[in-house]
Design an enzyme around this catalytic site. Structure first.
Site, short mmCIF file in Angstrom:
data_model
loop_
_atom_site.label_atom_id
_atom_site.label_comp_id
_atom_site.label_asym_id
_atom_site.label_seq_id
_atom_site.Cartn_x
_atom_site.Cartn_y
_atom_site.Cartn_z
N PHE A 62 0.94 -1.07 -0.03
CA PHE A 62 -0.05 0.01 0.05
C PHE A 62 0.65 1.27 0.14
O PHE A 62 0.57 2.18 0.70
CB PHE A 62 -0.88 0.06 1.31
CG PHE A 62 -1.43 -1.42 1.73
CD1 PHE A 62 -1.99 -2.32 0.63
CD2 PHE A 62 -1.39 -1.77 2.95
CE1 PHE A 62 -2.46 -3.45 1.05
CE2 PHE A 62 -1.78 -3.12 3.15
CZ PHE A 62 -2.52 -3.76 2.21
N CYS A 63 2.03 1.39 -0.63
CA CYS A 63 2.93 2.40 -0.72
C CYS A 63 3.36 2.90 0.67
O CYS A 63 3.51 4.07 0.79
CB CYS A 63 2.27 3.70 -1.44
SG CYS A 63 1.66 3.23 -3.27
N ASN A 64 3.61 1.78 1.53
CA ASN A 64 4.02 1.94 2.80
C ASN A 64 4.85 0.95 3.32
O ASN A 64 4.63 -0.04 4.06
CB ASN A 64 2.85 2.10 3.85
CG ASN A 64 3.11 2.73 5.21
OD1 ASN A 64 4.40 2.75 5.29
ND2 ASN A 64 2.01 3.50 5.71
#
Length: 642
Positions: A324-326
Site C-alpha cells: 500500500f505504498c508504505n
C-alpha cells in the site's frame, strides 16, 4: 460490488455524480489565467505532487533537518530525495517520538496523521511537542480525513496536505495544501511557470511572483474540477457529516476485526493474522476504518495475497493487496528487514507484481477499508469468500449466499461461446451477433445417424469434433487433433428435409449434402451420418430450452473445489453461452433479469443439467463426480440460469 478499498479511493455517490453533471452543464468557466475571464478563486488547491515539491522549499537556508515516521506513505518518504543534499540531516523516528527530540531551526517534520496500512491514528498532541523544539510540522492528513474529522482549532500544524478523492471520490487528481498564515513566509519559491508571475523580462530573467498562493499555481488549474468540490462536501452532509461517517465506518471496522479474529480451521489454527496496534478493537480516537491482514493455511503457512485477490475478483469483491505504498509499515508488521528487501528485489520482486511469498513469508498484506457508503453486506461478502475459499471444512454456501443482495453486484462477462453444431465443441469469441434464437448460428446444426439425433452423452465420438463459424461466411468442422477439416459455405443451397423433433420441439431442417455426410462418417467412424441445418424461416434452433445459458464462475469454482477439477474443464462441460465473474456462488438463484450493454435479458428459469456434464469433452469418458457435486451443493436443485 462489495467495495473495500476506501482508503485507496472512496467512491462518489450516484446523487453526487448526478449533481456534478447538472452543475457542469450549467457552469461556464474560463482559464483563471485569462484576466478578463469569468473564473473561480482557486485558494491553495493543488495536486498531490505539487504539494510535495512546494513544501520542500521550507527547508532552504541555514541549518535544517527533515524528520518523518517509519510508518509513512511513500509520498512522505519521497521528500527525502527532494531535500537530500540540501539540508544538514535527516531523522526517521518511531511514531511515539520515544527519546529526546532535538532542538532545531528551519527544519521540517512530516507527521503522518493515520497509517494507511492498518489505520492506526497517531497522537496529534505530538505536533505541539515538535513545534516547541523548533520544528515546522507538515501533517499528512490524506488517510485521516477520509472518514475522520480533523480539528485545526485544537491542533495547529504549519502545513496540512490531503486529497479530496479520498474524502468523496470525485473529482480525482485534486488535493489541498493548507498553510498556516504565520508559516507562509517560510515557503521560498525560486522558479516560476505560467500564471505565477506578475511581471517577467525574458532577457534579464527578472521576475516578480504573484501574491501568496497564486505564486504556486503553476500552469492551468483543474478549475472545473475545483468547482465540483462543493458537490462532494454536500454529499458528506447527506451522509450525516464526517462525525457520523466516522462512527458508522468504525463500527464496520470493529465488526470486520472481530469476524476475522473468530475464523479457525477445524484443527484449531487461526485462519487470519491481523496487523494492528492492539489485539483488541480500539476506539475511533485511535483507530481508523482499516483492517490489514493475511490468511493462513491449516498447517500454519500463508496463502499468498495474490491468490486471495484472484478469488476476490471471482466473487466480485474489490480490496487492496501489497504494501500500500508504505514499506515502513510492511517492515514493521510483517517483520521484513532492509536486507530482506534487497534480497527480494534481487529475486525479481517489484511493486505491483504477483510475487507474494518468498521463503514462505508474505511480502505484503491484504487491506480492507470502509467509507460512507459501506454496509454490513460488504462484510458478509468478504466473510463468505474467506469461508468458501480459505477455511477448510464444510460450508453451506447456498445458504450464506441467500443473505447477500444480488443488486449490489456488477458482474462482468469473461467468456462468450456459441456452438454451431449441437453436442460438438467450439471456440469462444469476443463478440457475437444477437438474434431472436440466441447468438447467431448457435446450435443451428445437428448431426443425425439413421435419422436419429446424435448427442454427446449417448455418442461420445462427437468429442472428436469442433466447429466454428468463420467470418460469418462458412462453417468449419475439424477433427480435435486438427488433422482434417471440412468447410461448408453458409450460403450453400440445401435440400429441404423432414422436420426434426429435438427436445420436444418440431423444427424445420435442411440437409447439408452427401459430401459433408461422408466426411462425418469417416471422422466419427460411424455410417449413415448426415448434417442438418435449421431452416431459415424457423423461429427455433436446436437448443434444449432457452436461447441463452448463463453460468456464474464462482459457482463453478465451488464445484471445482469439491471434486478437484479445473474450473475451465467444468465450464467446457456445461456448454454455457455466457460466463460471468464478480458474483458470490449460487447468488444467481435470485436473478430476475440480466442487462448487457443496455440490452435486457429475462431470466426465465434455472437450467436442468443432465448426465451430459459427466462426459469429458476431450476424451468422451464418463465420470459422475460433477453431477454428484451438484446434488450435494444444490440439494437436487437446478444450476445455472437460462
Amino acid at each position: 460490488m462489495p467495495y473495500l478499498d476506501h482508503a485507496g479511493c472512496t467512491l462518489p455517490s450516484k446523487t453526487q455524480l448526478e449533481e456534478v453533471f447538472k452543475l457542469q452543464s450549467q457552469l461556464i468557466l474560463a482559464n483563471p489565467h485569462s484576466h478578463h475571464a469569468t473564473a473561480i478563486k482557486t485558494q491553495q488547491i493543488k495536486t498531490k505532487d505539487g504539494v510535495v515539491s512546494e513544501i520542500s522549499t521550507v527547508l532552504r537556508g541555514g541549518t535544517s533537518y527533515f524528520g518523518y515516521f517509519h510508518d509513512s506513505h511513500h509520498s512522505v518518504v519521497g521528500l527525502r530525495h527532494i531535500v537530500n543534499g540540501k539540508i544538514d540531516g535527516i531523522c526517521c523516528v518511531e511514531e511515539d517520538l520515544a527519546g529526546d527530540i532535538p532542538e532545531v531551526r528551519n527544519s521540517l517534520f512530516a507527521f503522518t496523521a493515520m497509517s494507511n496500512f492498518c489505520g492506526k491514528k497517531y497522537d496529534l498532541g505530538n505536533i505541539t511537542k515538535l513545534q516547541e523544539k523548533g520544528w515546522s510540522v507538515l501533517l499528512d492528513a490524506a488517510g485521516l480525513v477520509s472518514t475522520s474529522p480533523l480539528d485545526l482549532s485544537s491542533y495547529r500544524p504549519n502545513f496540512v496536505a490531503f486529497s479530496f478523492y479520498k474524502m468523496f471520490g470525485y473529482p480525482t487528481g485534486l488535493g489541498a495544501l493548507l498553510v498556516k498564515k504565520d508559516s507562509a513566509h517560510t515557503i521560498l519559491k525560486t522558479s516560476f511557470a505560467g500564471g505565477t508571475v506578475q511581471s517577467v523580462d525574458d532577457t534579464s530573467l527578472f521576475y516578480l511572483l504573484r501574491d501568496s498562493e497564486q505564486a504556486f499555481e503553476e500552469g492551468t488549474l483543474n478549475y472545473y474540477g475545483i468547482a465540483q468540490l462543493q458537490k462532494g462536501f454536500e454529499d458528506l452532509d447527506r451522509y450525516g457529516g464526517i462525525k457520523s461517517i466516522q462512527k458508522i465506518t468504525h463500527t464496520l471496522r470493529t465488526k470486520t476485526f472481530e469476524m476475522l479474529q473468530s475464523k479457525k480451521h477445524p484443527n484449531g489454527r487461526k485462519v487470519v493474522e491481523i496487523y494492528s496496534q492492539s489485539k483488541n478493537p480500539e476506539g475511533p480516537d485511535k483507530q481508523g476504518a482499516v483492517v490489514a491482514f493475511n490468511l493462513k493455511r491449516p498447517d500454519g503457512g500463508y496463502y499468498g495475497y495474490t491468490e486471495v485477490e484472484k478469488m476476490c475478483a471471482i466473487f466480485g469483491i474489490e480490496l487492496r493487496t501489497g504494501c500500500f505504498c508504505n514499506i515502513g509499515a510492511c517492515k514493521k508488521y510483517l517483520g521484513i528487514t532492509s536486507e530482506m528487501i534487497t534480497e527480494n528485489m534481487s529475486k525479481g520482486k517489484r511493486c505491483g507484481d504477483e510475487i507474494d511469498l518468498i521463503n514462505g513469508r508474505p511480502t505484503g498484506a491484504i487491506r480492507v477499508s470502509f467509507g460512507r457508503m459501506s454496509t454490513d453486506q460488504d462484510i458478509k461478502a468478504l466473510e463468505q469468500m474467506i469461508d468458501t475459499c480459505f477455511v477448510s471444512g464444510e460450508l453451506d454456501v447456498v445458504e450464506t449466499s441467500r443473505a447477500l443482495k444480488i443488486e449490489l453486484y456488477s458482474p462482468t462477462i469473461v467468456n462468450l461461446f456459441s456452438f454451431p453444431i449441437k453436442s460438438v465443441g467450439s471456440i469462444g469469441r469476443d463478440r457475437y451477433d444477437l438474434t431472436a434464437r440466441g447468438f447467431k448460428h448457435d446450435r443451428d446444426f445437428l448431426i443425425v445417424k439413421d435419422d436419429v439425433t446424435l448427442n454427446l452423452k449417448m455418442h461420445p465420438e462427437l468429442c472428436r469434433l469442433t466447429a466454428i463459424i468463420v467470418d460469418d461466411e462458412k462453417l468449419q468442422i475439424q477433427t480435435f487433433d486438427q488433422n482434417d477439416n471440412f468447410v461448408i459455405p453458409m450460403n450453400l443451397d440445401l435440400t429441404e428435409n423432414d422436420a426434426k423433433v429435438v427436445c420436444k420441439k418440431t423444427i424445420a431442417t435442411l440437409d447439408c449434402g452427401d459430401k459433408v455426410g461422408k466426411w462425418l462418417e469417416d471422422a466419427l467412424d460411424m455410417p449413415n451420418c448426415r448434417l442438418l441445418r435449421v431452416a431459415e424461416e424457423s423461429k427455433k434452433n436446436f437448443v434444449n430450452d432457452s436461447p441463452f445459458l448463463v453460468i456464474n464462475e464462482a459457482s463453478v469454482y465451488m464445484l471445482s473445489r469439491h471434486i478437484n477439477m479445473e474450473v475451465q474443464d467444468i465450464l467446457t462441460r456445461f456448454r454455457s453461452n455466457i460466463v460471468v465473474r464478480g458474483l458470490p456462488p449460487f447468488i444467481e438463484d435470485a436473478a430476475k433479469r440480466l442487462s448487457i450493454m443496455n440490452l435486457e435479458f429475462e431470466v426465465v428459469d434455472k437450467c436442468t443439467r443432465c448426465e451430459m456434464i459427466c462426459v469429458d469433452p476431450m476424451t468422451g469418458e464418463k465420470d459422475p463426480a460433477l453431477l454428484l457435486a451438484l446434488r450435494d451443493y444444490r440439494n437436487k436443485q437446478k444450476v445455472g440460469e437460462s
